[in-house]
Design an enzyme around this catalytic site. Structure first.
Site, PDB file in Angstrom:
ATOM      1  CG  HIS A 110      -0.699  10.383 -24.384  1.00 34.65           C
ATOM      2  ND1 HIS A 110      -1.253  10.811 -23.199  1.00 34.65           N
ATOM      3  CD2 HIS A 110       0.644  10.489 -24.213  1.00 34.65           C
ATOM      4  CE1 HIS A 110      -0.293  11.152 -22.352  1.00 34.65           C
ATOM      5  NE2 HIS A 110       0.866  10.973 -22.947  1.00 34.65           N
ATOM      6  CG  HIS A 153       1.344  15.229 -23.310  1.00 32.09           C
ATOM      7  ND1 HIS A 153       1.988  16.412 -23.598  1.00 32.09           N
ATOM      8  CD2 HIS A 153       2.262  14.479 -22.628  1.00 32.09           C
ATOM      9  CE1 HIS A 153       3.224  16.377 -23.113  1.00 32.09           C
ATOM     10  NE2 HIS A 153       3.414  15.210 -22.528  1.00 32.09           N
ATOM     11  CG  ASN A 184      -1.760  16.021 -20.288  1.00 34.57           C
ATOM     12  OD1 ASN A 184      -2.539  15.246 -20.783  1.00 34.57           O
ATOM     13  ND2 ASN A 184      -0.807  15.640 -19.459  1.00 34.57           N
ATOM     14  CD  GLU A 201       7.140  15.817 -22.335  1.00 35.18           C
ATOM     15  OE1 GLU A 201       6.439  16.840 -22.184  1.00 35.18           O
ATOM     16  OE2 GLU A 201       6.674  14.651 -22.328  1.00 35.18           O
ATOM     17  CE  LYS A 231      -0.307  14.232 -14.256  1.00 34.18           C
ATOM     18  NZ  LYS A 231      -0.628  14.809 -15.582  1.00 34.18           N
ATOM     19  CG  HIS A 242       6.209  10.292 -24.269  1.00 35.46           C
ATOM     20  ND1 HIS A 242       4.829  10.301 -24.284  1.00 35.46           N
ATOM     21  CD2 HIS A 242       6.573  11.343 -23.492  1.00 35.46           C
ATOM     22  CE1 HIS A 242       4.386  11.291 -23.539  1.00 35.46           C
ATOM     23  NE2 HIS A 242       5.419  11.944 -23.042  1.00 35.46           N
ATOM     24  NE  ARG A 297       1.103  17.155 -12.498  1.00 33.82           N
ATOM     25  CZ  ARG A 297       1.738  16.299 -11.714  1.00 33.82           C
ATOM     26  NH1 ARG A 297       1.436  16.240 -10.437  1.00 33.82           N
ATOM     27  NH2 ARG A 297       2.685  15.511 -12.205  1.00 33.82           N
ATOM     28  CE  LYS A 335       5.756  17.349 -13.827  1.00 33.87           C
ATOM     29  NZ  LYS A 335       5.904  16.131 -14.575  1.00 33.87           N
ATOM     30  NE  ARG A 377      -4.245  -1.761   1.671  1.00 36.73           N
ATOM     31  CZ  ARG A 377      -4.417  -2.701   2.606  1.00 36.73           C
ATOM     32  NH1 ARG A 377      -3.745  -2.659   3.731  1.00 36.73           N
ATOM     33  NH2 ARG A 377      -5.295  -3.646   2.407  1.00 36.73           N
ATOM     34  CD  GLU A 419      -3.684  16.574 -15.201  1.00 36.30           C
ATOM     35  OE1 GLU A 419      -2.477  16.312 -15.201  1.00 36.30           O
ATOM     36  OE2 GLU A 419      -4.483  16.155 -16.048  1.00 36.30           O
TER      37      GLU A 419
HETATM   38  P1  NAD Z   1      12.792   5.652 -21.861  1.00 33.95           P
HETATM   39  O1  NAD Z   1      12.667   5.516 -20.407  1.00 33.95           O
HETATM   40  O2  NAD Z   1      12.270   4.569 -22.719  1.00 33.95           O
HETATM   41  O3  NAD Z   1      14.316   5.925 -22.195  1.00 33.95           O
HETATM   42  C1  NAD Z   1      14.689   6.079 -23.536  1.00 33.95           C
HETATM   43  C2  NAD Z   1      15.779   5.104 -23.973  1.00 33.95           C
HETATM   44  O4  NAD Z   1      17.038   5.576 -23.514  1.00 33.95           O
HETATM   45  C3  NAD Z   1      15.653   3.689 -23.442  1.00 33.95           C
HETATM   46  O5  NAD Z   1      16.045   2.801 -24.448  1.00 33.95           O
HETATM   47  C4  NAD Z   1      16.658   3.639 -22.294  1.00 33.95           C
HETATM   48  O6  NAD Z   1      17.131   2.342 -22.075  1.00 33.95           O
HETATM   49  C5  NAD Z   1      17.731   4.543 -22.809  1.00 33.95           C
HETATM   50  N1  NAD Z   1      18.538   5.255 -21.798  1.00 33.95           N
HETATM   51  C6  NAD Z   1      18.069   5.900 -20.707  1.00 33.95           C
HETATM   52  N2  NAD Z   1      19.056   6.601 -20.121  1.00 33.95           N
HETATM   53  C7  NAD Z   1      20.175   6.357 -20.849  1.00 33.95           C
HETATM   54  C8  NAD Z   1      21.512   6.826 -20.753  1.00 33.95           C
HETATM   55  N3  NAD Z   1      21.887   7.736 -19.841  1.00 33.95           N
HETATM   56  N4  NAD Z   1      22.406   6.375 -21.663  1.00 33.95           N
HETATM   57  C9  NAD Z   1      22.016   5.508 -22.643  1.00 33.95           C
HETATM   58  N5  NAD Z   1      20.759   5.061 -22.807  1.00 33.95           N
HETATM   59  C10 NAD Z   1      19.839   5.495 -21.905  1.00 33.95           C
HETATM   60  O7  NAD Z   1      12.065   6.983 -22.386  1.00 33.95           O
HETATM   61  P2  NAD Z   1      11.902   8.468 -21.814  1.00 33.95           P
HETATM   62  O8  NAD Z   1      11.803   9.322 -23.004  1.00 33.95           O
HETATM   63  O9  NAD Z   1      12.917   8.782 -20.788  1.00 33.95           O
HETATM   64  O10 NAD Z   1      10.491   8.419 -21.067  1.00 33.95           O
HETATM   65  C11 NAD Z   1       9.288   8.271 -21.782  1.00 33.95           C
HETATM   66  C12 NAD Z   1       8.200   7.913 -20.814  1.00 33.95           C
HETATM   67  O11 NAD Z   1       8.033   8.954 -19.853  1.00 33.95           O
HETATM   68  C13 NAD Z   1       6.839   7.727 -21.474  1.00 33.95           C
HETATM   69  O12 NAD Z   1       6.273   6.528 -21.049  1.00 33.95           O
HETATM   70  C14 NAD Z   1       6.020   8.886 -20.955  1.00 33.95           C
HETATM   71  O13 NAD Z   1       4.656   8.587 -20.843  1.00 33.95           O
HETATM   72  C15 NAD Z   1       6.643   9.135 -19.609  1.00 33.95           C
HETATM   73  N6  NAD Z   1       6.425  10.486 -19.072  1.00 33.95           N
HETATM   74  C16 NAD Z   1       5.942  10.573 -17.807  1.00 33.95           C
HETATM   75  C17 NAD Z   1       5.754  11.821 -17.242  1.00 33.95           C
HETATM   76  C18 NAD Z   1       5.311  11.929 -15.813  1.00 33.95           C
HETATM   77  O14 NAD Z   1       5.004  13.035 -15.354  1.00 33.95           O
HETATM   78  N7  NAD Z   1       5.274  10.839 -15.069  1.00 33.95           N
HETATM   79  C19 NAD Z   1       6.050  12.984 -17.974  1.00 33.95           C
HETATM   80  C20 NAD Z   1       6.536  12.834 -19.264  1.00 33.95           C
HETATM   81  C21 NAD Z   1       6.726  11.579 -19.824  1.00 33.95           C
HETATM   82  N1  GLY Z   2       3.843  15.502 -17.559  1.00 35.32           N
HETATM   83  C1  GLY Z   2       2.654  16.151 -17.138  1.00 35.32           C
HETATM   84  C2  GLY Z   2       2.477  16.207 -15.667  1.00 35.32           C
HETATM   85  O1  GLY Z   2       3.287  15.729 -14.910  1.00 35.32           O
HETATM   86  O2  GLY Z   2       1.498  16.748 -15.212  1.00 35.32           O
END
Ligand code: NAD
Ligand code: GLY
Length: 371
Positions: free
Chosen positions: A255, A251, A248, A187, A145, A269, A244, A230, A123, A240
């Protein structure tokens, strides 16, 4: 490089984001005071383990912290029910307790999945974000998030669960492929488009230094500026209920494209966000909110960084408009069956628009996918 600090003010859930170089080698010193016992679990993916793992291990060894790694496959498909089950079972197998610390070491995929696993494990157990992509450093590691993707769409199963600290090591970006740097840059641009015209102008002049290797000063500035924006929005609207949602921007369109392409590396992404922001500007022009010239300069900034601005830029057969519409209708911002979009009056002035005309969006998507 001086280590910069940005605070996320959320009462008892407040935490700091530390931004600088060589933070991985000092990670043990930052994490030690947060540990109830000198032991933690690091969740990562295979690429991050190979590229940056030795640096984090050095930092943990320096403080005599015992650790285990749980290593998952890289890529968006890891944000799945199957991997959530695998990860939660691995954490239970390692007897992680509520007050232990789990470290999400990687990009947004590892951060979102690990954060969600920690939100539900026993939990709720504590976790730290150690983001290694530009995207994760400027966005996903901050604000709590967490989510996985579902058959019906992106990030549809998740929870708000804040980390206890964020360590953003700018030097970790040196091993990130340039396509991933570009995706993260989408972003960064977003913050300028949403609420900060001055930052957008700074990016127009300095963006290439963030995209290119070796320009750590500009990268650190962009990460800090993004985190400050942020953090302020999250502090005002953690769950949100209002502003907030501005984060998006682009997005809802983006998405839908990610979902239609099956969360594969056909479309990352950040690339989907680049395309989505372009479509959001186009749609803002269509409904008379934004001038054509303003949208053109916004799209020029996106395309200059090498991100897609049109469906033709995707170099893949486009999904159909009804399929995209169907995916858009699952968006988390929907209310009473109606769709909410974030649209812009100009660069730096985005707005939440409720109850958009669904028939007109479908028509817009038909025109865009036919073009
Ligand atoms: P990812 O986590 O897939 O990383 C991208 C690639 O880079 C992967 O292949 C990873 O293995 C590689 N990698 C990571 N760090 C590395 C490094 N230092 N050196 C070499 N390779 C490396 O993708 P991302 O773009 O970081 O994240 C995308 C995700 O984030 C999506 O799922 C999206 O929905 C999410 N997201 C979430 C929020 C939130 O607020 N929670 C906000 C924006 C995006
Ligand atoms: N990436 C959008 C949020 O965190 O609200």
């Amino acid at each position: 490089m001086t280590i910069e600090k940005v605070a996320v003010a959320l009462d008892e859930r407040s935490y700091d984001i530390h931004i600088g170089d060589d933070l991985l080698e000092c990670a043990g010193a930052y994490l030690s005071p947060l540990l109830r016992r000198p032991r933690l679990v690091v969740v990562t993916d295979e690429n991050v383990l190979a590229a940056q793992g030795p640096r984090l291990k050095f930092g943990l060894n320096a403080e005599n912290i015992q650790y285990e790694f749980v290593t998952l496959p890289p890529g968006e498909q890891t944000k799945s029910f199957a991997m959530l089950e695998k990860l939660t079972n691995a954490l239970l197998e390692l007897e992680i307790e509520r007050h232990d610390l789990v470290v999400a070491f990687g990009g947004g995929v590892i951060g979102d999945l690990t954060g969600f696993a920690c939100a539900i494990l026993r939990r709720g157990c504590r976790f730290a974000q150690v983001p290694t992509t530009l995207l994760a450093q400027v966005d996903s590691s901050v604000g709590g998030k967490t989510a996985i993707n579902a058959r019906h769409g992106k990030n549809l199963v998740g929870a708000f669960h804040q980390p206890v600290v964020v360590l953003s090591d700018i030097s970790a970006l040196s091993t990130l492929p340039s396509r991933e740097i570009r995706a993260g840059y989408a972003e960064v641009i977003k913050y300028g488009f949403v609420s900060d015209r001055q930052f957008s102008e700074w990016l127009s002049k300095n963006g290439s230094k963030i995209l290119e290797m070796g320009e750590e000063k500009e990268r650190q500035f962009a990460v800090k500026k993004s985190c400050e924006t942020k953090a302020a929005i999250v502090a005002a609207d953690e769950h949100e209920n209002g502003k907030r949602a501005l984060l998006n921007f682009g997005h809802t369109f983006g998405h839908a494209f990610e979902g239609a392409f099956g969360y594969t590396d056909k479309l990352l992404h950040g690339e989907a966000v680049g395309l989505g922001m372009s479509l959001a500007f186009d749609y803002s022009v269509r409904v008379g909110m934004c001038s054509e010239s303003e949208a053109t300069s916004a799209k020029a900034q996106i395309s200059k960084s090498g991100l897609p601005t049109t469906i033709a830029d995707l170099n893949s057969a486009p999904p159909s408009a009804p399929e995209l519409m169907h995916l858009m209708m699952q968006d988390k911002k929907r209310e009473a069956g109606k769709l909410t979009l974030i649209l812009a009056k100009s660069i730096g002035d985005a707005h939440i628009v409720k109850d958009v005309d669904i028939a007109d969006i479908l028509e817009f998507l038909k025109e865009k996918t036919a073009a």
